[in-house]
Motif scaffolding. Structure first.
Motif, PDB file in Angstrom:
ATOM      1  N   GLY A  97     -38.409 -40.640  37.720  1.00  0.00           N
ATOM      2  CA  GLY A  97     -38.060 -41.864  36.813  1.00  0.00           C
ATOM      3  C   GLY A  97     -37.665 -41.400  35.657  1.00  0.00           C
ATOM      4  N   SER A  98     -38.134 -40.371  35.029  1.00  0.00           N
ATOM      5  CA  SER A  98     -37.653 -39.843  33.496  1.00  0.00           C
ATOM      6  C   SER A  98     -36.173 -39.791  33.398  1.00  0.00           C
ATOM      7  CB  SER A  98     -38.487 -38.933  33.037  1.00  0.00           C
ATOM      8  OG  SER A  98     -38.161 -37.516  33.854  1.00  0.00           O
ATOM      9  N   ARG A  99     -35.595 -39.904  32.502  1.00  0.00           N
ATOM     10  CA  ARG A  99     -34.146 -39.584  32.260  1.00  0.00           C
ATOM     11  C   ARG A  99     -34.048 -38.664  31.079  1.00  0.00           C
ATOM     12  NH1 ARG A  99     -31.902 -46.056  32.651  1.00  0.00           N
ATOM     13  NH2 ARG A  99     -32.430 -45.978  34.906  1.00  0.00           N
ATOM     14  N   ALA A 100     -33.027 -37.962  30.945  1.00  0.00           N
ATOM     15  CA  ALA A 100     -32.589 -37.036  30.141  1.00  0.00           C
ATOM     16  C   ALA A 100     -31.098 -36.906  29.919  1.00  0.00           C
ATOM     17  CB  ALA A 100     -33.073 -35.570  30.345  1.00  0.00           C
ATOM     18  N   VAL A 101     -30.681 -36.471  28.576  1.00  0.00           N
ATOM     19  CA  VAL A 101     -29.372 -36.487  28.133  1.00  0.00           C
ATOM     20  C   VAL A 101     -29.025 -34.720  28.382  1.00  0.00           C
ATOM     21  CG1 VAL A 101     -27.530 -36.552  26.504  1.00  0.00           C
ATOM     22  CG2 VAL A 101     -29.362 -38.165  26.554  1.00  0.00           C
ATOM     23  N   VAL A 102     -27.919 -34.938  29.519  1.00  0.00           N
ATOM     24  CA  VAL A 102     -27.473 -33.379  29.802  1.00  0.00           C
ATOM     25  C   VAL A 102     -26.241 -32.964  28.445  1.00  0.00           C
ATOM     26  CG1 VAL A 102     -25.889 -32.088  31.467  1.00  0.00           C
ATOM     27  CG2 VAL A 102     -27.516 -33.841  32.241  1.00  0.00           C
ATOM     28  N   GLU A 114     -31.417 -38.884  35.893  1.00  0.00           N
ATOM     29  CA  GLU A 114     -32.438 -39.493  36.246  1.00  0.00           C
ATOM     30  C   GLU A 114     -33.272 -38.606  37.362  1.00  0.00           C
ATOM     31  OE1 GLU A 114     -33.871 -43.912  36.751  1.00  0.00           O
ATOM     32  OE2 GLU A 114     -33.019 -43.122  38.510  1.00  0.00           O
ATOM     33  N   VAL A 115     -34.718 -38.342  37.091  1.00  0.00           N
ATOM     34  CA  VAL A 115     -35.468 -37.460  38.020  1.00  0.00           C
ATOM     35  C   VAL A 115     -35.723 -38.381  39.280  1.00  0.00           C
ATOM     36  CG1 VAL A 115     -37.349 -36.144  38.214  1.00  0.00           C
ATOM     37  CG2 VAL A 115     -36.467 -36.076  36.187  1.00  0.00           C
ATOM     38  N   THR A 116     -35.592 -37.790  40.310  1.00  0.00           N
ATOM     39  CA  THR A 116     -35.729 -38.684  41.629  1.00  0.00           C
ATOM     40  C   THR A 116     -36.978 -38.020  42.536  1.00  0.00           C
ATOM     41  OG1 THR A 116     -34.091 -37.578  42.915  1.00  0.00           O
ATOM     42  CG2 THR A 116     -33.470 -39.663  41.791  1.00  0.00           C
ATOM     43  N   GLU A 117     -37.381 -36.741  42.151  1.00  0.00           N
ATOM     44  CA  GLU A 117     -38.414 -36.113  42.890  1.00  0.00           C
ATOM     45  C   GLU A 117     -38.726 -34.980  42.228  1.00  0.00           C
ATOM     46  OE1 GLU A 117     -39.210 -33.876  47.236  1.00  0.00           O
ATOM     47  OE2 GLU A 117     -37.176 -34.576  46.984  1.00  0.00           O
TER      48      GLU A 117
END
Length: 149
Positions: A57-62, A74-77
């Motif tokens: 669920g965490s999100r990050a800027v590439v 967004e991390v899914t696993e």
């Protein structure tokens, strides 16, 4: 127009793939075209940097090689496994053209044993082995931040 305000983007972590240069450019392009939906880190690298492991669920800027924001993932696993247990689906979903786990492993060991990685780890003899704990991360691209996207 981005789905996120500049303030929201500033609060997200930064997702840096490889080191700036050709490999990062290749990986970022694969994320943006949808062919890269997984990545692998090392627990020891997170520990060395004093960073927590990513969470679902965490999100990050590439960012690209010029440190420009180009997307949001967004991390899914998240799975933490010994390197010897990385599966073919994960290797293929990294979008780097590997078709076998052995090929994936050889390419990743080349990166992890590179002078840049050893320098980043402050260990000129840094190596990985079958038991080295890997962070297998799946993600999805939720925003393309490039102008005109």
């Amino acid at each position: 127009m981005s789905l996120f305000s500049e303030g929201e983007l500033a609060l997200m972590g930064k997702a840096e793939f490889a080191f700036p240069g050709a490999l990062r450019d290749q990986l970022v392009a694969a994320i943006l075209d949808g062919s890269k939906t997984s990545t692998t880190g090392l627990v020891v690298d997170y520990e060395h940097e004093g960073e927590a492991l990513p969470e679902v669920g965490s999100r990050a800027v590439v960012v690209d090689s010029q440190d420009r924001p180009v997307g949001v993932i967004e991390v899914t696993e998240i799975r933490v496994v010994p390197l010897a247990e990385v599966d073919l689906a994960h290797a293929i979903d990294e979008g780097e053209g590997d078709t076998t786990v052995a090929g994936w492993r050889a390419n990743h060991e080349s990166f992890w044993h590179s002078p840049e990685m050893r320098d980043a780890m402050d260990d000129p003899d840094f190596t990985v082995a079958d038991g080295t704990l890997a962070v297998l991360e799946r993600f999805r691209l939720i925003a393309d931040l490039r102008p005109g996207s």
